[in-house]
Design an enzyme around this catalytic site. Structure first.
Site, PDB file in Angstrom:
ATOM      1  N   ALA A   1      29.096  93.126  20.432  1.00 19.56           N
ATOM      2  CA  ALA A   1      28.938  92.416  21.439  1.00 19.56           C
ATOM      3  C   ALA A   1      28.920  91.130  21.860  1.00 19.56           C
ATOM      4  CB  ALA A   1      27.216  91.461  20.672  1.00 19.56           C
TER       5      ALA A   1
ATOM      6  N   GLN B   1      20.077  91.304  18.279  1.00 17.27           N
ATOM      7  CA  GLN B   1      19.146  91.471  17.531  1.00 17.27           C
ATOM      8  C   GLN B   1      17.613  92.218  17.307  1.00 17.27           C
ATOM      9  OE1 GLN B   1      19.278  89.730  14.344  1.00 17.27           O
ATOM     10  NE2 GLN B   1      20.858  89.017  14.547  1.00 17.27           N
TER      11      GLN B   1
ATOM     12  N   HIS C   1      26.874  97.133  13.897  1.00 17.95           N
ATOM     13  CA  HIS C   1      26.948  96.298  12.693  1.00 17.95           C
ATOM     14  C   HIS C   1      25.206  96.283  11.895  1.00 17.95           C
ATOM     15  CE1 HIS C   1      27.652  92.331  12.872  1.00 17.95           C
ATOM     16  NE2 HIS C   1      27.646  92.103  13.682  1.00 17.95           N
TER      17      HIS C   1
ATOM     18  N   CYS D   1      27.561  82.772  13.524  1.00 19.00           N
ATOM     19  CA  CYS D   1      28.917  82.496  13.763  1.00 19.00           C
ATOM     20  C   CYS D   1      28.562  81.075  14.638  1.00 19.00           C
ATOM     21  CB  CYS D   1      28.997  83.454  14.742  1.00 19.00           C
ATOM     22  SG  CYS D   1      29.475  84.939  14.899  1.00 19.00           S
TER      23      CYS D   1
END
Length: 373
Positions: free
Chosen positions: A69, A178, A198, A320
């Site tokens: 993404a 999400q 993932h 992140c």
């Protein structure tokens, strides 16, 4: 180990790994090659792409395979901005975005683009009135997450797309990272949409950008044939196949899985609400998979460390994010910097068990008593 960080990473289904290995073994040719092995791989990619497109409500030639993404977000944001630079240099986003959205926006700002952030209401949703006020003739892009990664807030994507009908030069990018497996997804009214395997029990290193047919974006990666002119590189059949399998699996028995996670969320909310220093930041209408809380007077990193020492995996903001800074999402909703510095995220899955949650609550109780005394 008690794993409560599914929004950062989901374990791959064993069948997904089997799928990857099967395709790696059976299709040894480069899908760009003209010989039999290459043609076989190419035909298989076309079948897989058609299936993915059907699942996501898109057309096969609207699917662009990426490494995840982050790449998809960068390709959409930078690609649209560069392709429309003669039309305008005004972009609107939110303070809720993942760093793979806010990062390229900052890079564009340094190149002379004007970035405005729309206000967030107390329920975590963007203020549509403020968005309407920010829109201009030279606005070329709006970048919004479908589901906020820290609070789980569901954004009004359909309403945003309706607003943009009066602004034909403005494109809408949705980060759906999400959202997959948590809410029903629709590509209607959207120009580009990103996702990462993932996050829905697929493999790391595999993502997708859906790009509306006819929309021109400037590629990030040039040179080398692929499945599209917008992203060069040798097609990775096994990754694409495993992503398609994961997408199908995550949507099977969706309502049953959702109900299970919703029950887990309510159980945690009820139990954690008994602690006077606990503040639940996720709104009631957020996806049940994400529960953001704060413990008053205790920095998030300290509570995180205490839980980690006892084998509990949770997140302080998204994986992140920059360490030691307040959660932008929680601050946007609570307007309380101390609360934002104390906030951390529990993220659930249908794979979570009631026993794990009971063990977590026992560990949480010990950490709470130790850190708040």
């Amino acid at each position: 180990m008690i794993y409560l960080d599914y929004s950062a990473h989901t374990p791959s289904y064993s069948e997904v790994l089997d799928c990857f290995c099967k395709y790696e073994k059976e299709f040894i040719g480069n899908a760009n090659s003209a010989h039999f092995a290459g043609r076989s791989a190419n035909e298989e990619i076309k079948k897989i792409t058609k299936s993915i497109a059907q699942i996501l409500g898109a057309e096969p030639d609207e699917i662009i395979y990426t490494s995840g993404a982050s790449e998809a977000n960068n390709l959409a944001i930078k690609g649209i901005a560069r392709a429309t630079r003669h039309t305008g240099k005004h972009i609107i986003s939110t303070p809720l975005e993942h760093s793979s959205v806010s990062g390229p926006l900052t890079a564009l700002q340094e190149q002379g683009y004007e970035i405005d952030l729309v206000d967030i209401k107390r329920d975590g949703r963007i203020d549509l009135e403020h968005l309407s006020e920010l829109l201009r003739k030279d606005t070329v892009l709006i970048a919004v997450c479908a589901v906020d990664s820290e609070l789980g807030t569901i954004q009004p994507v359909k309403e945003i797309s309706e607003l943009l009908k009066a602004f034909p030069n403005c494109r809408l990018h949705i980060d759906a990272t999400q959202a997959v497996g948590k809410i029903p997804l629709s590509f209607e009214g959207i120009d580009t949409m990103s996702l990462s395997a993932h996050k829905f029990y697929g493999l790391n290193g595999s993502g997708i950008l859906i790009k509306r047919k006819g929309l021109v974006v400037e590629p990030l990666i040039h040179g080398g044939a692929s499945t599209t002119i917008y992203r060069s590189g040798t097609p990775t059949l096994a990754l694409n196949a495993s992503t398609e399998y994961a997408l199908r699996q995550v949507n099977e028995n969706f309502e049953c899985k959702f109900k299970t996670v919703k029950e887990y969320n309510k159980f945690l909310r009820d139990k954690l609400s008994d602690y006077k220093n606990v503040r639940i930041n996720s709104p009631e209408n957020a996806v049940p998979h994400i529960l953001n809380i704060s413990v008053n007077g205790v920095k998030a990193k300290d509570f995180h460390s205490a839980l980690d020492e006892r084998g509990v995996c949770v997140s302080v903001k998204s994986a992140c994010s920059v360490e030691g800074t307040p959660s932008r999402s929680v601050y946007a909703v609570s307007r309380d910097r101390k609360n934002a510095l104390s906030s951390w995220r529990i993220s659930l899955s249908h794979l979570t068990t009631k026993k794990e949650l009971e063990e977590f609550l026992n560990i949480f109780n010990g950490c709470y008593r130790e850190l708040t005394k």
